[in-house]
Design an enzyme around this catalytic site. Sequence first.
Site, PDB file in Angstrom:
ATOM      1  N   ASP A  39       0.807  -1.211   0.000  1.00  0.00           N
ATOM      2  CA  ASP A  39       0.000   0.000   0.000  1.00  0.00           C
ATOM      3  C   ASP A  39       0.842   1.264   0.000  1.00  0.00           C
ATOM      4  O   ASP A  39       2.051   1.219  -0.191  1.00  0.00           O
ATOM      5  CB  ASP A  39      -1.097  -0.022   1.080  1.00  0.00           C
ATOM      6  CG  ASP A  39      -0.587  -0.471   2.429  1.00  0.00           C
ATOM      7  OD1 ASP A  39      -1.319  -1.215   3.104  1.00  0.00           O
ATOM      8  OD2 ASP A  39       0.541  -0.093   2.797  1.00  0.00           O
ATOM      9  N   LYS A  61      -4.758   2.593  -0.107  1.00  0.00           N
ATOM     10  CA  LYS A  61      -6.028   3.198   0.310  1.00  0.00           C
ATOM     11  C   LYS A  61      -5.694   4.341   1.235  1.00  0.00           C
ATOM     12  O   LYS A  61      -4.731   4.318   1.976  1.00  0.00           O
ATOM     13  CB  LYS A  61      -6.928   2.180   0.994  1.00  0.00           C
ATOM     14  CG  LYS A  61      -6.226   1.471   2.132  1.00  0.00           C
ATOM     15  CD  LYS A  61      -7.130   0.478   2.792  1.00  0.00           C
ATOM     16  CE  LYS A  61      -6.358  -0.243   3.891  1.00  0.00           C
ATOM     17  NZ  LYS A  61      -7.069  -1.292   4.529  1.00  0.00           N
ATOM     18  N   MET A 171      -3.376   8.217  12.616  1.00  0.00           N
ATOM     19  CA  MET A 171      -4.365   8.722  11.656  1.00  0.00           C
ATOM     20  C   MET A 171      -4.927  10.055  12.123  1.00  0.00           C
ATOM     21  O   MET A 171      -6.121  10.319  12.077  1.00  0.00           O
ATOM     22  CB  MET A 171      -5.490   7.701  11.453  1.00  0.00           C
ATOM     23  CG  MET A 171      -4.982   6.465  10.729  1.00  0.00           C
ATOM     24  SD  MET A 171      -6.178   5.150  10.621  1.00  0.00           S
ATOM     25  CE  MET A 171      -5.590   4.024  11.860  1.00  0.00           C
TER      26      MET A 171
HETATM   27  N1  SAH Z   1       0.606  -0.472  10.972  1.00  0.00           N
HETATM   28  C1  SAH Z   1       1.113   0.901  10.948  1.00  0.00           C
HETATM   29  C2  SAH Z   1      -0.005   1.928  11.126  1.00  0.00           C
HETATM   30  C3  SAH Z   1      -1.028   1.914  10.023  1.00  0.00           C
HETATM   31  S1  SAH Z   1      -2.285   3.130  10.221  1.00  0.00           S
HETATM   32  C4  SAH Z   1       2.219   1.027  11.990  1.00  0.00           C
HETATM   33  O1  SAH Z   1       2.426   0.136  12.818  1.00  0.00           O
HETATM   34  O2  SAH Z   1       2.930   2.044  11.943  1.00  0.00           O
HETATM   35  C5  SAH Z   1      -1.624   4.478   9.300  1.00  0.00           C
HETATM   36  C6  SAH Z   1      -1.238   5.602  10.244  1.00  0.00           C
HETATM   37  O3  SAH Z   1       0.043   5.317  10.801  1.00  0.00           O
HETATM   38  C7  SAH Z   1      -1.068   6.952   9.583  1.00  0.00           C
HETATM   39  O4  SAH Z   1      -2.299   7.619   9.444  1.00  0.00           O
HETATM   40  C8  SAH Z   1      -0.168   7.661  10.569  1.00  0.00           C
HETATM   41  O5  SAH Z   1      -0.890   8.109  11.697  1.00  0.00           O
HETATM   42  C9  SAH Z   1       0.725   6.527  11.031  1.00  0.00           C
HETATM   43  N2  SAH Z   1       2.002   6.489  10.294  1.00  0.00           N
HETATM   44  C10 SAH Z   1       2.451   5.508   9.501  1.00  0.00           C
HETATM   45  N3  SAH Z   1       3.697   5.768   9.057  1.00  0.00           N
HETATM   46  C11 SAH Z   1       4.051   6.948   9.607  1.00  0.00           C
HETATM   47  C12 SAH Z   1       5.235   7.743   9.569  1.00  0.00           C
HETATM   48  N4  SAH Z   1       6.288   7.375   8.854  1.00  0.00           N
HETATM   49  N5  SAH Z   1       5.241   8.896  10.286  1.00  0.00           N
HETATM   50  C13 SAH Z   1       4.180   9.282  11.013  1.00  0.00           C
HETATM   51  N6  SAH Z   1       3.043   8.559  11.105  1.00  0.00           N
HETATM   52  C14 SAH Z   1       2.978   7.407  10.414  1.00  0.00           C
END
Ligand code: SAH
Length: 265
Positions: A39, A61, A171
């Site tokens: 994704d 998405k 998010m």
């Molecule tokens: N499984 C992922 C989270 C998925 S939900 C994890 O463990 O990191 C997606 C959310 O993760 C985004 O909306 C944001 O809030 C956060 N996110 C993912 N990558 C990020 C990054 N590099 N920096 C800041 N927030 C991040």
Amino acid sequence: MRMKAEGRVYLVGAGPGDPGLLTLRAARLLAVADAVVYDRLIHPETLKLARPRARLLFVGKEGGGESVRQEEINALLVAQARLGRMVVRLKGGDPFVFGRGAEEALALEEAGIPYEVVPGVSSGVAAPAAGAIPVTHRGLAGSVTFATGHRAEGAPDWAHLAGAETLVLFMAGGRLEEATGALILAGRSPDTPAAVVEAGTWEHQRVVEAPLAEVASRAREGAIGSPALLVVGEVVSLRSRLSSLVNAGSPMIERALARAEGGHE
Ligand code: SAH
């Protein structure tokens, strides 16, 4: 009847962005994959680790996405595995932290497809760290709460989240005003140190730090977008003391790393 090779799915965490934060197992699985389903939070350099002949299937998405879309992804994983393929399902961060990885695992269970979960470095820990914010610190925070602004069940329990020592809100991008306002209304002090980390560990990472009451407007002024995390708590105050040498990088070490990598190929 010809016997097909048994298909398999690996639900793999790709870490927060920087390809260097991939696990060794993730990199090794990518190198032998028949298909990679990924994704939007996956770094282009990470995809280059995929076997050159692997099919790269984008199922990006935005935000939480709707359930129909998730069902399509589930169906795609099952279909690819039924073709006898070794499928890597690459997900940002850790597959089981707000990644809907368990929904995919349940679909694979139901379809009788063997699978493995490969944990990843969650952005919930790595993005604050990249912004020089530890999520716990002796004397400041002995616990950390990971939560999301979006919930299928309705609004988050703001009263509960306002009581967290350190709060890491996923998010949060589009709803910072709503989230910070709700936390203050639920009793969190407007002066609480807070920060928004956008694209933590990516080349274009940005951090906005301000008291809880101001952090949303400051982020809006800076046009902070997605992906972003909101961090609330006293730990954020350490940032000013940790940001001068942390993550400073060393061109000499980076060159040595590049040479070492070349030597293994
Ligand atoms: N499984 C992922 C989270 C998925 S939900 C994890 O463990 O990191 C997606 C959310 O993760 C985004 O909306 C944001 O809030 C956060 N996110 C993912 N990558 C990020 C990054 N590099 N920096 C800041 N927030 C991040």
